[in-house]
Design a protein around this motif. Structure first.
Motif, PDB file in Angstrom:
ATOM      1  N   THR A   1       1.013  -1.187   0.105  1.00 45.83           N
ATOM      2  CA  THR A   1       0.077  -0.195   0.123  1.00 45.83           C
ATOM      3  C   THR A   1       0.599   1.523   0.424  1.00 45.83           C
ATOM      4  N   ALA A   2       0.776   2.535  -0.952  1.00 48.47           N
ATOM      5  CA  ALA A   2       1.164   3.429  -0.771  1.00 48.47           C
ATOM      6  C   ALA A   2       1.426   3.990  -0.100  1.00 48.47           C
ATOM      7  N   PRO A   3       2.300   4.597   0.425  1.00 47.18           N
ATOM      8  CA  PRO A   3       2.483   5.807   1.466  1.00 47.18           C
ATOM      9  C   PRO A   3       1.643   6.499   0.665  1.00 47.18           C
ATOM     10  N   GLY A   4       1.109   8.013   2.135  1.00 51.19           N
ATOM     11  CA  GLY A   4       1.198   9.707   1.813  1.00 51.19           C
ATOM     12  C   GLY A   4       1.219   9.815   0.039  1.00 51.19           C
ATOM     13  N   GLU A   5       2.901   9.865  -0.144  1.00 52.85           N
ATOM     14  CA  GLU A   5       3.685  10.361  -1.386  1.00 52.85           C
ATOM     15  C   GLU A   5       4.746   9.135  -1.656  1.00 52.85           C
ATOM     16  N   LEU A   6       4.780   9.064  -2.705  1.00 53.31           N
ATOM     17  CA  LEU A   6       5.803   7.932  -3.109  1.00 53.31           C
ATOM     18  C   LEU A   6       6.862   8.423  -2.760  1.00 53.31           C
ATOM     19  N   PRO A   7       8.195   7.675  -2.433  1.00 53.91           N
ATOM     20  CA  PRO A   7       9.935   7.868  -1.858  1.00 53.91           C
ATOM     21  C   PRO A   7      10.539   8.175  -3.777  1.00 53.91           C
ATOM     22  N   GLU A   8       9.507   9.082  -5.154  1.00 51.87           N
ATOM     23  CA  GLU A   8       9.703   8.666  -6.393  1.00 51.87           C
ATOM     24  C   GLU A   8      11.683   9.077  -6.124  1.00 51.87           C
ATOM     25  N   ASP A   9      12.262   9.994  -5.445  1.00 54.47           N
ATOM     26  CA  ASP A   9      13.411   9.878  -5.687  1.00 54.47           C
ATOM     27  C   ASP A   9      14.329   9.157  -5.174  1.00 54.47           C
ATOM     28  N   ARG A  10      13.658   8.595  -3.945  1.00 52.34           N
ATOM     29  CA  ARG A  10      14.724   7.934  -3.457  1.00 52.34           C
ATOM     30  C   ARG A  10      14.957   6.031  -3.828  1.00 52.34           C
ATOM     31  N   TYR A  11      13.595   5.833  -4.255  1.00 53.86           N
ATOM     32  CA  TYR A  11      13.588   5.084  -5.338  1.00 53.86           C
ATOM     33  C   TYR A  11      14.243   5.319  -6.349  1.00 53.86           C
ATOM     34  N   LEU A  12      14.535   6.152  -7.342  1.00 56.06           N
ATOM     35  CA  LEU A  12      14.749   5.682  -8.314  1.00 56.06           C
ATOM     36  C   LEU A  12      16.633   6.264  -8.152  1.00 56.06           C
ATOM     37  N   GLN A  13      17.281   6.486  -6.669  1.00 52.06           N
ATOM     38  CA  GLN A  13      18.509   6.513  -6.224  1.00 52.06           C
ATOM     39  C   GLN A  13      19.070   5.000  -6.253  1.00 52.06           C
ATOM     40  N   ALA A  14      18.197   4.365  -6.016  1.00 47.68           N
ATOM     41  CA  ALA A  14      18.095   2.898  -5.304  1.00 47.68           C
ATOM     42  C   ALA A  14      17.751   1.733  -6.685  1.00 47.68           C
ATOM     43  N   LEU A  15      17.737   2.784  -7.457  1.00 49.28           N
ATOM     44  CA  LEU A  15      17.471   2.118  -8.867  1.00 49.28           C
ATOM     45  C   LEU A  15      18.397   2.061  -9.356  1.00 49.28           C
TER      46      LEU A  15
ATOM     47  N   ARG B   1      15.681 -10.428  -5.494  1.00 48.77           N
ATOM     48  CA  ARG B   1      16.136  -8.836  -4.635  1.00 48.77           C
ATOM     49  C   ARG B   1      14.510  -8.914  -3.686  1.00 48.77           C
ATOM     50  N   VAL B   2      15.741  -8.065  -2.283  1.00 48.98           N
ATOM     51  CA  VAL B   2      15.036  -7.915  -1.147  1.00 48.98           C
ATOM     52  C   VAL B   2      13.544  -7.548  -1.771  1.00 48.98           C
ATOM     53  N   ARG B   3      12.323  -7.759  -1.184  1.00 48.47           N
ATOM     54  CA  ARG B   3      11.286  -7.488  -1.507  1.00 48.47           C
ATOM     55  C   ARG B   3      10.662  -6.233  -0.481  1.00 48.47           C
ATOM     56  N   ASN B   4      10.973  -6.137   0.186  1.00 47.43           N
ATOM     57  CA  ASN B   4      10.435  -5.333   1.825  1.00 47.43           C
ATOM     58  C   ASN B   4      10.740  -3.281   0.516  1.00 47.43           C
ATOM     59  N   PRO B   5       9.954  -3.062   0.316  1.00 45.39           N
ATOM     60  CA  PRO B   5      11.160  -1.567  -0.440  1.00 45.39           C
ATOM     61  C   PRO B   5      11.978  -0.563   0.637  1.00 45.39           C
ATOM     62  N   GLN B   6      11.383  -0.600   1.604  1.00 45.31           N
ATOM     63  CA  GLN B   6      12.308   0.210   2.377  1.00 45.31           C
ATOM     64  C   GLN B   6      14.170  -0.629   2.476  1.00 45.31           C
ATOM     65  N   SER B   7      13.464  -1.664   2.772  1.00 47.80           N
ATOM     66  CA  SER B   7      15.057  -2.437   3.157  1.00 47.80           C
ATOM     67  C   SER B   7      15.580  -3.219   2.107  1.00 47.80           C
ATOM     68  N   TRP B   8      14.714  -2.810   0.543  1.00 48.45           N
ATOM     69  CA  TRP B   8      16.353  -2.266  -0.956  1.00 48.45           C
ATOM     70  C   TRP B   8      16.364  -1.438  -0.612  1.00 48.45           C
ATOM     71  N   MET B   9      15.971  -0.055  -1.001  1.00 46.03           N
ATOM     72  CA  MET B   9      16.779   0.737  -1.057  1.00 46.03           C
ATOM     73  C   MET B   9      18.013   1.269  -0.391  1.00 46.03           C
ATOM     74  N   ASP B  10      17.274   1.183   1.250  1.00 47.22           N
ATOM     75  CA  ASP B  10      18.497   1.008   2.843  1.00 47.22           C
ATOM     76  C   ASP B  10      19.550   0.064   2.261  1.00 47.22           C
ATOM     77  N   ALA B  11      19.514  -0.475   1.843  1.00 42.76           N
ATOM     78  CA  ALA B  11      20.695  -1.270   1.775  1.00 42.76           C
ATOM     79  C   ALA B  11      21.993  -1.380  -0.080  1.00 42.76           C
ATOM     80  N   LEU B  12      21.214  -0.650  -0.121  1.00 48.22           N
ATOM     81  CA  LEU B  12      21.826   0.078  -1.475  1.00 48.22           C
ATOM     82  C   LEU B  12      21.676   1.270  -1.722  1.00 48.22           C
ATOM     83  N   LEU B  13      21.571   2.294  -0.729  1.00 54.86           N
ATOM     84  CA  LEU B  13      21.883   3.728  -0.361  1.00 54.86           C
ATOM     85  C   LEU B  13      21.814   3.937   1.118  1.00 54.86           C
TER      86      LEU B  13
END
Length: 411
Positions: free
Chosen positions: A58-72, A310-322
Motif C-alpha cells: 500500500t502506497a504511503p501518502g506520497e511515493l518516495p520517487e526520488d529515493r526509489y530512482l536513486q536506489a534503482l 531482490r529483497v522484497r520490502n521496498p524500504q529494506s531494498w532502498m536502505d541496502a543500496l543507499l
C-alpha cells in the motif's frame, strides 16, 4: 509471470556463483547467449487486492520517487558487469501499480535504462497500469518518454465482480481507461480474470465481449486462483465449481478464436503480430535482468545460468543500496541453477506455449543434450501429453489440459 535477475560484483556483499568446470559431468556449456530483457518492479499500489500474491505494498501518502530512482540506479549499476555489451530486446515495468509514478519519474527511469544499456531501436517497452490511476495527461507523457505498449489491469467490467475482487475502479472507469490508452498507444493489452466470486458463464462471456469491443491486439485472461498468504486464501470467497470454470475456459477460447485471436500461451491471446515479445522471451527461456524490490532475474553465462531475487520490502531494498550496512545485501538470493534443475525450468516455461519451441532450443538455452531428457520425453509422448514430432517440444491438447502433470515429468 516469471521474474528474475543479475549478480552483485564481488566484494559488495553477494556470493558469486561458482562456474561449472568445463567437461565435468552435467556441466552446462552455452555456445551463445539468449536474448536479454529487463524487468523493473514498482512496488506500490493504492490498495492491496485480496487475491494478489505479487510483491505489492500500500502506497504511503506520497511515493518516495526520488529515493526509489536513486536506489534503482544503484541496483542497475551493480548489475551492469553481468550484462555488459548485451543488447536489450524489451523492457517491462510492472508492479504493483507503475502508473502511480509521475511522468517525470517514468521519464527519468527510461533515460536511466537507455544511458546504461544498449536498447534495440525497436525494443518493446511495456508499462502496467490500473484503471483507477489512469490520467490522460500522464499517459500522453508516458508515450512521449518511450513507452510503446500498455497493459491495463481491467480484470472485469462488472461492478459487482470488481467490488468482490477489491478493485478500486468500476466498469465505467475501466472503459474510460481503455479509451485513453488507445489514444496514446498503438499496442494495448487488457488483463481479464475469470471464475470470479459468484460469476456465471454468461457473466464471464459478457466480460469477454466487452473486451473484444475495443479491438485491442492482445488479451491476457487468467483463471482466478487462491494463492497462499493472501486474504482470499484465509477467507475464501464462493467461487464457480470446476465444471463451470472449465466451461468458461472452453467458451473463452472458442470466442476469441472466432474473433481472430491466436491462443499462443496458456493465458495469452493475440491478433497476428500482437504477441508480447517480453513475455515470449520468458517462455522461450531467454534472459532477463530484474531490478527493483522483489524483482527476479535469470542470466546466462557460457558456463552457468544464474537466478537471483531482490529483497522484497521496498524500504529494506532502498536502505541496502543507499545506506549500506556491512553484510546486508539488496539481494535475497543468488544461485547457480544446477544441471539437474534445468530440464524442469526449461519445460516449465516452454510448454506453456501452444506451438511449443524447436527441440534445438533445449541444448541452445540449457547447454544440455536432449539425451538427458530422452526417457522423459518418451514417457510424455506415450501418455499422449507431448507431440510426437521429434523436431519440436510441444504439448498436445491433452497435455495443455494437464500441463502441471506434463511439466512434472521433468522434475
Amino acid at each position: 509471470m516469471p521474474r528474475s535477475i543479475a549478480i552483485r560484483p564481488a566484494g559488495q556483499g553477494a556470493q558469486v556463483p561458482r562456474a561449472a568446470t568445463p567437461g565435468a559431468p552435467g556441466a552446462s556449456l552455452l555456445t551463445s547467449l539468449p536474448p536479454l530483457s529487463v524487468y523493473v518492479h514498482v512496488p506500490w499500489c493504492v490498495r492491496k487486492c485480496p487475491y494478489c500474491d505479487f510483491n505489492s505494498h500500500t502506497a504511503p501518502g506520497e511515493l518516495p520517487e526520488d529515493r526509489y530512482l536513486q536506489a534503482l540506479t544503484a541496483d542497475l549499476d551493480q548489475s551492469l558487469p553481468q550484462v555488459w555489451g548485451r543488447k536489450v530486446i524489451s523492457v517491462f515495468i510492472g508492479g504493483g501499480t507503475p502508473s502511480l509514478l509521475s511522468a517525470a519519474t517514468l521519464d527519468a527511469m527510461l533515460a536511466l535504462l537507455r544511458s546504461r544499456l544498449p536498447l534495440l531501436p525497436d525494443a518493446e517497452i511495456t508499462m502496467e497500469a490500473n484503471p483507477g490511476t489512469v490520467e490522460a495527461g500522464r499517459f500522453a507523457d508516458y508515450a512521449a518518454s518511450g513507452v510503446n505498449r500498455i497493459s491495463l489491469g481491467i480484470q472485469s467490467f462488472d461492478d459487482a465482480s470488481l467490488q468482490a475482487l477489491g478493485r478500486i475502479h468500476d466498469g465505467h472507469a475501466a472503459r474510460a481507461a481503455i479509451a485513453i490508452a488507445q489514444r496514446h498507444f498503438e499496442r494495448v493489452n487488457l488483463d481479464l480474470m475469470f471464475a470470479l466470486p459468484g460469476q456465471t458463464v454468461a457473466g464471464c462471456l459478457a466480460d469477454v465481449e466487452a473486451a473484444l469491443s475495443f479491438g485491442t491486439e492482445h488479451l491476457s485472461i487468467y483463471h482466478l486462483t487462491l494463492e497462499p498468504n493472501t486474504v482470499f486464501a484465509k477467507y475464501p470467497p464462493p467461487l464457480p465449481d470446476d465444471d463451470a470454470a472449465f466451461e468458461m475456459q472452453d467458451r473463452i477460447e472458442a470466442r476469441l478464436a472466432r474473433a481472430g485471436y491466436e491462443h499462443y500461451e496458456v493465458s495469452a491471446y493475440a491478433r497476428p503480430g500482437g504477441r508480447c515479445r517480453h513475455n515470449l522471451n520468458y517462455w522461450e527461456f531467454g534472459d532477463y535482468l530484474g531490478i527493483g524490490p522483489g524483482a527476479h532475474g535469470k542470466l546466462s553465462f557460457h558456463d552457468r545460468i544464474v537466478r537471483e531475487a531482490r529483497v522484497r520490502n521496498p524500504q529494506s531494498w532502498m536502505d541496502a543500496l543507499l545506506a549500506p550496512v556491512p553484510g546486508v545485501s539488496h539481494l535475497a538470493e543468488s544461485r547457480d541453477v544446477g544441471p539437474e534443475e534445468l530440464p524442469f525450468e526449461f519445460m516449465l516455461n516452454a510448454l506453456r506455449l501452444t506451438d511449443g519451441v524447436p527441440a534445438s532450443s533445449f541444448p541452445e538455452r540449457t547447454g544440455l543434450s536432449l539425451a538427458v531428457i530422452a526417457k522423459r520425453l518418451a514417457q510424455a509422448v506415450d501418455r499422449g501429453l507431448l507431440d510426437e514430432d521429434p523436431t519440436r517440444l510441444r504439448a498436445t491438447e491433452l497435455g495443455r489440459r494437464f500441463l502441471n502433470d506434463l511439466q512434472g515429468l521433468f522434475l
